[in-house]
Motif scaffolding. Structure first.
Motif, PDB file in Angstrom:
ATOM      1  N   HIS A 120       0.831  -1.195   0.000  1.00  0.00           N
ATOM      2  CA  HIS A 120       0.000   0.000   0.000  1.00  0.00           C
ATOM      3  C   HIS A 120       0.872   1.254   0.000  1.00  0.00           C
ATOM      4  CE1 HIS A 120      -3.400   2.422   2.192  1.00  0.00           C
ATOM      5  NE2 HIS A 120      -3.231   2.812   0.950  1.00  0.00           N
ATOM      6  N   ALA A 121       1.876   1.267   0.882  1.00  0.00           N
ATOM      7  CA  ALA A 121       2.774   2.415   0.934  1.00  0.00           C
ATOM      8  C   ALA A 121       3.578   2.541  -0.349  1.00  0.00           C
ATOM      9  CB  ALA A 121       3.710   2.296   2.136  1.00  0.00           C
ATOM     10  N   SER A 122       4.033   1.405  -0.874  1.00  0.00           N
ATOM     11  CA  SER A 122       4.809   1.430  -2.116  1.00  0.00           C
ATOM     12  C   SER A 122       3.993   1.979  -3.277  1.00  0.00           C
ATOM     13  CB  SER A 122       5.306   0.020  -2.452  1.00  0.00           C
ATOM     14  OG  SER A 122       6.248  -0.425  -1.505  1.00  0.00           O
ATOM     15  N   ALA A 123       2.707   1.626  -3.320  1.00  0.00           N
ATOM     16  CA  ALA A 123       1.839   2.121  -4.391  1.00  0.00           C
ATOM     17  C   ALA A 123       1.727   3.637  -4.336  1.00  0.00           C
ATOM     18  CB  ALA A 123       0.459   1.479  -4.291  1.00  0.00           C
ATOM     19  N   GLU A 124       1.637   4.188  -3.127  1.00  0.00           N
ATOM     20  CA  GLU A 124       1.570   5.644  -2.994  1.00  0.00           C
ATOM     21  C   GLU A 124       2.869   6.289  -3.458  1.00  0.00           C
ATOM     22  OE1 GLU A 124      -0.860   7.518  -2.397  1.00  0.00           O
ATOM     23  OE2 GLU A 124      -2.380   6.146  -1.613  1.00  0.00           O
ATOM     24  N   LEU A 125       3.980   5.651  -3.163  1.00  0.00           N
ATOM     25  CA  LEU A 125       5.268   6.196  -3.576  1.00  0.00           C
ATOM     26  C   LEU A 125       5.476   6.073  -5.087  1.00  0.00           C
ATOM     27  CD1 LEU A 125       7.154   4.751  -0.534  1.00  0.00           C
ATOM     28  CD2 LEU A 125       6.987   7.171  -1.057  1.00  0.00           C
ATOM     29  N   ARG A 126       5.052   4.945  -5.649  1.00  0.00           N
ATOM     30  CA  ARG A 126       5.171   4.789  -7.101  1.00  0.00           C
ATOM     31  C   ARG A 126       4.313   5.805  -7.834  1.00  0.00           C
ATOM     32  NH1 ARG A 126       4.790  -0.662  -5.720  1.00  0.00           N
ATOM     33  NH2 ARG A 126       2.666  -0.815  -6.519  1.00  0.00           N
ATOM     34  N   ALA A 127       3.191   6.185  -7.236  1.00  0.00           N
ATOM     35  CA  ALA A 127       2.330   7.187  -7.847  1.00  0.00           C
ATOM     36  C   ALA A 127       3.068   8.514  -7.999  1.00  0.00           C
ATOM     37  CB  ALA A 127       1.059   7.375  -7.025  1.00  0.00           C
ATOM     38  N   GLY A 128       3.982   8.787  -7.083  1.00  0.00           N
ATOM     39  CA  GLY A 128       4.768  10.012  -7.200  1.00  0.00           C
ATOM     40  C   GLY A 128       5.685   9.984  -8.409  1.00  0.00           C
ATOM     41  N   VAL A 129       6.305   8.841  -8.659  1.00  0.00           N
ATOM     42  CA  VAL A 129       7.151   8.702  -9.849  1.00  0.00           C
ATOM     43  C   VAL A 129       6.302   8.826 -11.102  1.00  0.00           C
ATOM     44  CG1 VAL A 129       8.700   7.164 -11.118  1.00  0.00           C
ATOM     45  CG2 VAL A 129       8.835   7.277  -8.626  1.00  0.00           C
ATOM     46  N   ALA A 130       5.113   8.211 -11.075  1.00  0.00           N
ATOM     47  CA  ALA A 130       4.223   8.271 -12.242  1.00  0.00           C
ATOM     48  C   ALA A 130       3.754   9.681 -12.526  1.00  0.00           C
ATOM     49  CB  ALA A 130       3.018   7.349 -12.017  1.00  0.00           C
ATOM     50  N   SER A 131       3.799  10.557 -11.506  1.00  0.00           N
ATOM     51  CA  SER A 131       3.332  11.930 -11.703  1.00  0.00           C
ATOM     52  C   SER A 131       4.325  12.772 -12.491  1.00  0.00           C
ATOM     53  CB  SER A 131       3.075  12.606 -10.347  1.00  0.00           C
ATOM     54  OG  SER A 131       4.304  12.894  -9.679  1.00  0.00           O
TER      55      SER A 131
END
Length: 215
Positions: A120-131
């Motif tokens: 869950h935490a990793s998904a939030e962090l990956r979303a930052g890279v995707a941004s």
């Protein structure tokens, strides 16, 4: 110490977790003892084992809780730099969780709650890279540099994430181990981190957390 009459049966698990976090913050995870935590929570020495089985189970529960708190802290951050700021602020606000989360030798790695919370935490962090406009976009002048291939030489999203995580995690770790006390002083750590990333990368940098945590 929590008195025997200050909790209901359903609150015992949280009472033991809270007592454990106090111990970790003051003395580190090595000081944890289920018997001592039972005394602090005002329950029988066998009660913590009912919820956590053993010390490893307790530390695993703390790590899982920490990852969920981190995911909540990162949720809806507008961009990768802000995720880095929030990562630092999470570490400062939850030092005991932060200490345990990244010590895999203390944890039960295949625990379902831990695995789900970490993802869950990793998904939030990956979303930052995707941004980012393009995690694989080459620098504007890459094509003009002799011997460069704009596609081959551009960093991929995972590499960007690892670099960004290293920056945020390293800064947070130095803060918690009091290596930046003089440098940061009375300033708010998140704002110091924001300034740091701005100095290093300018106004359009990839700052913040990792693409994936612990692998």
């Amino acid at each position: 110490m929590t008195s025997r009459n200050s909790y209901h049966h359903g609150d015992l698990r949280q009472a033991v977790l809270a007592a454990a976090l106090d111990v970790i913050a003051a003395e580190g995870p090595g000081a944890l003892s289920l018997r001592d935590l039972a005394r602090r929570a005002g329950v029988s020495h066998a009660a913590p084992a009912h919820h956590f089985k053993d010390r490893t189970g307790l530390l695993t529960a703390i790590a899982a809780q920490g990852y969920e708190l981190l995911a909540d802290a990162l949720a809806d951050a507008p961009e990768l730099r802000e995720r880095g700021v929030r990562y630092v602020r999470f570490a400062v606000a939850h030092p005991a969780h932060f200490t345990v989360m990244f010590q895999p030798e203390l944890l039960r790695a295949d625990d379902p709650d831990l695995v789900a919370a970490r993802e869950h935490a990793s998904a939030e962090l990956r979303a930052g890279v995707a941004s980012l406009p393009s995690a694989t976009a080459a620098p504007d002048d890459a094509a003009a540099l002799p011997g460069t291939d704009p596609v081959r030489d551009a960093p991929d999203a995972r590499t960007v994430g690892i670099a960004a995580w290293s920056l945020a995690h390293g800064f947070a770790t130095l803060l918690l181990t009091h290596n930046l006390d003089g440098a940061v002083g009375e300033r708010e750590p998140g704002e110091v981190f924001r300034t740091l990333t701005g100095l290093m990368f300018g106004t359009e940098p990839p700052h913040g957390g990792p693409a994936r945590m612990n692998g």
